[in-house]
Design a protein around this motif. Structure first.
Motif, PDB file in Angstrom:
ATOM      1  N   GLY A 179       2.509   1.613  -0.592  1.00  0.00           N
ATOM      2  CA  GLY A 179       3.709   2.125  -1.237  1.00  0.00           C
ATOM      3  C   GLY A 179       4.575   2.946  -0.324  1.00  0.00           C
ATOM      4  N   ALA A 180       5.901   2.947  -0.619  1.00  0.00           N
ATOM      5  CA  ALA A 180       6.888   3.789   0.068  1.00  0.00           C
ATOM      6  C   ALA A 180       6.829   3.629   1.579  1.00  0.00           C
TER       7      ALA A 180
ATOM      8  N   THR B  89       4.090   5.316   3.519  1.00  0.00           N
ATOM      9  CA  THR B  89       4.030   6.773   3.607  1.00  0.00           C
ATOM     10  C   THR B  89       3.148   7.398   2.532  1.00  0.00           C
ATOM     11  N   VAL B  90       2.810   6.661   1.468  1.00  0.00           N
ATOM     12  CA  VAL B  90       1.866   7.192   0.474  1.00  0.00           C
ATOM     13  C   VAL B  90       0.532   7.483   1.148  1.00  0.00           C
TER      14      VAL B  90
ATOM     15  N   MET C  30      13.008   6.768   6.940  1.00  0.00           N
ATOM     16  CA  MET C  30      12.788   7.811   5.939  1.00  0.00           C
ATOM     17  C   MET C  30      12.794   9.186   6.598  1.00  0.00           C
TER      18      MET C  30
END
Length: 289
Positions: free
Chosen positions: A35-36, A39-40, A69
């Motif tokens: 996820g993300a 970065t999770v 990000m």
């Protein structure tokens, strides 16, 4: 594990984890936290003690995180200690077989003749296929529309039916599709021809040396982990990578065991972060809000 079960980084990491359990007597648990843009899992590891007991598997998206990000303030080359590279692999630029283009220069000419009229697919923003395609656009001076996918089956289906016009597929995925004539492979993002696709020329051969894109997986731990712990993990992984069973499994995934000294992987990741930060900036890549 920052990617879902069954993805190449997941399988490669699990193979090595199994070897570490078998050879070193360590109890290794693999937990998938996708996820993300990975970065999770990254943030989860950074919450743990710097004792080397929690490992983060790095891959190409890891290096793009600071640029894609920036609000998170993560620097994978500073917040983590890259311990050892597990594997190296490459992607293949594939197009529909009914296209007139047979080579990379011919395909570039086709794109330039019809700017913005072609789509390319990927497994999502910041994935190896997406970043390779954005670099391709910069180096070739062409325009194309990115179409990201969550479901790999739909991504392939839309590529095979011509809804999308090109993709930088993992070599293991591209191999059968090229062999059966469903897609045409026109370039491998490798410095020299790869074993699985000996008839597909490289980007270097076709005049695009800056398009060499290495897909990789490597283990990292949180910064501050003692040098002795880092050294022990590096040595253990290098021993695991020398196992013939590991090499055989990697080859089925289109990957080659890497290994090497810890400073080598550290320097590699620093260059990767700098490289992909430049590409993201020059290509103007923005994550959807």
């Amino acid at each position: 594990m920052p990617t879902p079960p069954g993805t190449p980084p997941d399988v490669i990491s699990r193979v090595v984890a199994s070897q570490l359990s078998e050879r070193e007597g360590w109890r290794v648990v693999v937990e998938n936290r996708p996820g993300a843009l990975q970065t999770v899992a990254m943030l989860d590891v950074l919450k743990q003690p710097a004792d080397g007991l929690t490992i983060y598997p790095m891959s190409v998206p890891t290096a793009a995180v600071p640029a894609l990000m920036p609000q998170l303030g993560i620097r994978p080359d500073d917040d983590f200690i890259p311990v050892v590279k597990l594997s190296t692999s490459y992607n293949v630029l594939v197009i529909p077989p009914d296209f007139s283009a047979k080579t990379m220069p011919e395909f570039v000419a086709l794109l330039k003749a019809r700017p913005g009229q072609f789509n390319f697919s990927s497994a999502g923003f910041g994935t190896p296929a997406h970043l390779a395609a954005e670099l391709f656009k910069l180096e070739a001076g062409v325009q194309a529309v990115h179409v990201p996918y969550v479901q790999p089956q739909q991504r392939l289906a839309d590529l095979l039916t011509g809804i999308n016009h090109f993709d930088f597929l993992a070599s293991v995925t591209a191999g059968d599709l090229i062999a059966t004539g469903k897609l045409r492979g026109i370039a491998v993002t490798a410095p020299s021809r790869i074993v699985g696709l000996p008839n597909v020329p490289t980007v270097v051969e076709q005049g695009f040396p800056n398009l060499v894109v290495e897909d990789y997986v490597g283990f990292a731990v949180k910064s501050g982990t003692p040098d002795a712990v880092v050294g022990r993990l590096n040595e253990a992984v290098n021993r695991a990578l020398r196992d013939p069973k590991v090499r055989e499994t990697f080859e089925k995934l289109g990957a080659t065991p890497a290994g090497g000294a810890q400073p080598d992987f550290r320097d590699f990741m620093r260059k990767q972060v700098g490289h992909w930060s430049r590409v993201v900036k020059e290509a103007g890549i923005k994550l959807p809000q």
